[in-house]
Write an enzyme that holds these catalytic residues in place. Structure first.
Site, PDB file in Angstrom:
ATOM      1  N   HIS A  55     -51.282  -3.185 -39.484  1.00 12.60           N
ATOM      2  CA  HIS A  55     -51.333  -4.645 -39.472  1.00 12.60           C
ATOM      3  C   HIS A  55     -50.071  -5.248 -38.868  1.00 12.60           C
ATOM      4  CE1 HIS A  55     -50.585  -8.564 -41.647  1.00 12.60           C
ATOM      5  NE2 HIS A  55     -51.743  -8.802 -41.087  1.00 12.60           N
ATOM      6  N   GLU A  63     -50.319  -5.036 -35.214  1.00 12.23           N
ATOM      7  CA  GLU A  63     -51.235  -6.068 -34.714  1.00 12.23           C
ATOM      8  C   GLU A  63     -50.473  -7.362 -34.408  1.00 12.23           C
ATOM      9  OE1 GLU A  63     -53.676  -9.500 -36.444  1.00 12.23           O
ATOM     10  OE2 GLU A  63     -54.187  -7.666 -37.534  1.00 12.23           O
ATOM     11  N   HIS A  64     -49.590  -7.760 -35.307  1.00 13.46           N
ATOM     12  CA  HIS A  64     -48.751  -8.947 -35.076  1.00 13.46           C
ATOM     13  C   HIS A  64     -47.878  -8.769 -33.834  1.00 13.46           C
ATOM     14  CE1 HIS A  64     -48.797 -11.480 -38.919  1.00 13.46           C
ATOM     15  NE2 HIS A  64     -49.706 -10.542 -39.137  1.00 13.46           N
ATOM     16  N   GLU A 112     -47.039 -13.644 -45.432  1.00 11.85           N
ATOM     17  CA  GLU A 112     -48.497 -13.556 -45.484  1.00 11.85           C
ATOM     18  C   GLU A 112     -48.923 -12.797 -46.742  1.00 11.85           C
ATOM     19  OE1 GLU A 112     -52.195 -11.547 -42.989  1.00 11.85           O
ATOM     20  OE2 GLU A 112     -50.221 -11.683 -42.072  1.00 11.85           O
TER      21      GLU A 112
END
Length: 474
Positions: free
Chosen positions: A78, A81-82, A158
């Protein structure tokens, strides 16, 4: 999703957001099949014509997700992905996204347990440009500490927003950790907070170089396109990228032992206004089960907990007036054994023991009695209808094919799904319930309100003030 509102998609969240699981493996048996081909470097390409509007959706799916991370580095898929939006030597940070916006398109990305995906939806004449951008960042990503470390802080925030400050999400996190004793599906897609804090530039680049390659990806093009034209563009943009020879043809992960006992998780949080019961069963996925087993689990979930006519809703909400809601679901699209989920929200004054008892009675009745022909046909008709109606979305079609092919299913698996559902018998549904909905295969989670007096400055492990919630296993 990426920088706008980066979305971590844990297994349960994925069930409810990105893809509708019971429509995921569906395609009408009258529509034309998509065109598929594979480039010399191993990139699998799927072209889904949709000429209703002059737009096109490009999705690139990498066969790597949170379950493929190195132990101790949870959240790395993840996090990368950023970072994929931080630019390349050819296209500096922001250029790709700004180009999409300028042509009136939209874009985003997502991470799950088994895959990471990136997509753009743009006017059809912009497809070549989008493919050039996406192909460039498959190998050309440039990362520096000055943009990696701030993005890590974004991911931590997040986590705080989506997990630490969301009691329901924390319950799901704890249930998954208890359900999977050995398999990496037990760790959150977004990662554990203390491990996210330590992720760095070297971790991200090593993961990127290991998994981001054409022979570990599927390219889905859906929209107002011609397959021959797409092939030329794909060969021009993606074709020159060399394959990564170290990528194994099949993913090998630690597997679960035979479940020995039911488990419970209780999470107390002062912010809870509506108590919730969730029960997860460990069941086979569409990849690990036979096609007949998967279809039976789909129909079982529909009968048990989909809509106001479902068995759980009728028993708990209508007949016994114990709950304000009750539902069930099956997450079939996974590489390894997955989850069958049951949930209910009790009415004020109703104890969890009453809800547990009522759920057990409904499941026991399913195991004992034959499903009526009327109920069985209604469930199967609803499943097929949902799948057909959902095809009105070009992006949904791309997601169906992308997710299914990335976990190891085939185009034929998707196209034959309605026929398999129609062929499910009452005895197959009963056998699925008897085989898989066993107490020893389950984890039951209880979300309750914590009424313990707390200090206003108390902090938990995530640094959130006033949150004393905790997960307990028994």
């Amino acid at each position: 999703m990426h920088k706008r509102a980066a979305q971590y998609v844990a297994a349960a969240a994925m069930l409810l957001t990105l893809l509708a699981p019971r429509a995921l493996l569906a395609q009408t048996d009258t529509s034309a099949p998509p065109t598929t081909f594979t480039l010399g470097n191993g990139l699998q390409v799927v072209v889904i014509p949709d000429h209703r509007t002059p737009v096109v959706t490009q999705m690139i799916w990498y066969k790597v997700g949170s379950a493929d991370e190195t132990p101790g580095k949870s959240g790395l898929a993840h996090f990368l992905e950023h970072l994929m939006f931080k630019g390349t030597a050819k296209h500096p940070a922001g250029e790709f996204s700004q180009t999409v916006l300028k042509v009136g398109g939209n874009e985003n990305a997502f991470t799950s347990t088994d895959y990471t995906g990136y997509f753009q939806r743009v006017p059809r004449d912009q497809l070549g440009r989008m493919m050039e951008f996406e192909a460039d960042r498959m190998t050309g990503l440039v990362l520096k500490d000055e943009n990696v470390l701030p993005e890590r802080d974004v991911v931590l925030e997040e986590y705080n927003m989506r997990v630490a400050n969301n009691p329901d999400a924390r319950l799901t996190e704890q249930i998954m950790a208890a359900l999977y004793l050995n398999h990496p599906y037990g760790r959150p897609v977004i990662g554990w907070h203390h491990e996210i804090e330590k992720l760095n530039r070297e971790d991200a680049l090593a993961f990127y170089r290991r998994f981001y390659a054409p022979n570990n990806a599927t390219l889905i093009i859906a929209g107002d396109v011609d397959a021959a034209d797409v092939r030329k563009l794909a060969e021009k943009t993606y074709g020159p990228i060399p394959a990564q020879p170290s990528i194994a043809p099949h993913r090998i992960r630690p597997q679960e032992p035979v479940p020995a006992a039911p488990r419970t998780v209780t999470l107390a949080d002062p912010r809870v206004e509506q108590p919730i019961l969730k029960r997860y069963y460990l069941v086979p996925s569409a990849v690990t089960a036979s096609p007949e087993q998967t279809a039976a689990l789909e129909v079982l979930a529909q009968l048990l907990g989909s809509g106001s006519n479902s068995y759980l809703y009728r028993a708990l909400v209508v007949d016994q007036s114990l709950a304000v809601s009750a539902n069930a679901g099956y997450q079939g699209t996974a590489v390894d054994p997955t989850q069958f989920m049951v949930a209910a929200a009790p009415k004020p004054g109703v104890e969890f023991a009453q809800i547990d008892k009522a759920i057990d009675e409904v499941i026991a009745k399913l195991k004992q009695d034959t499903v009526s022909a009327e109920n069985l046909e209604r469930a199967k008709t609803q499943l097929v209808a949902q799948a057909i109606y959902a095809q009105d979305s070009q992006a949904t079609l791309a997601r169906w094919y992308g997710a299914a092919l990335t976990v190891g299913l085939t185009v034929n698996d998707l196209r034959s799904w309605p026929d398999r559902v129609r062929a499910v018998t009452a005895e197959q549904v009963r056998e699925a319930a008897r085989t898989w909905l066993k107490p020893n295969r389950s984890v039951t989670g209880y979300l309750i309100k914590d009424t313990t007096p707390q200090s206003a400055t108390a902090k938990d492990g995530t640094g959130q003030k006033g949150d004393k919630s905790e997960g307990k296993r028994s």
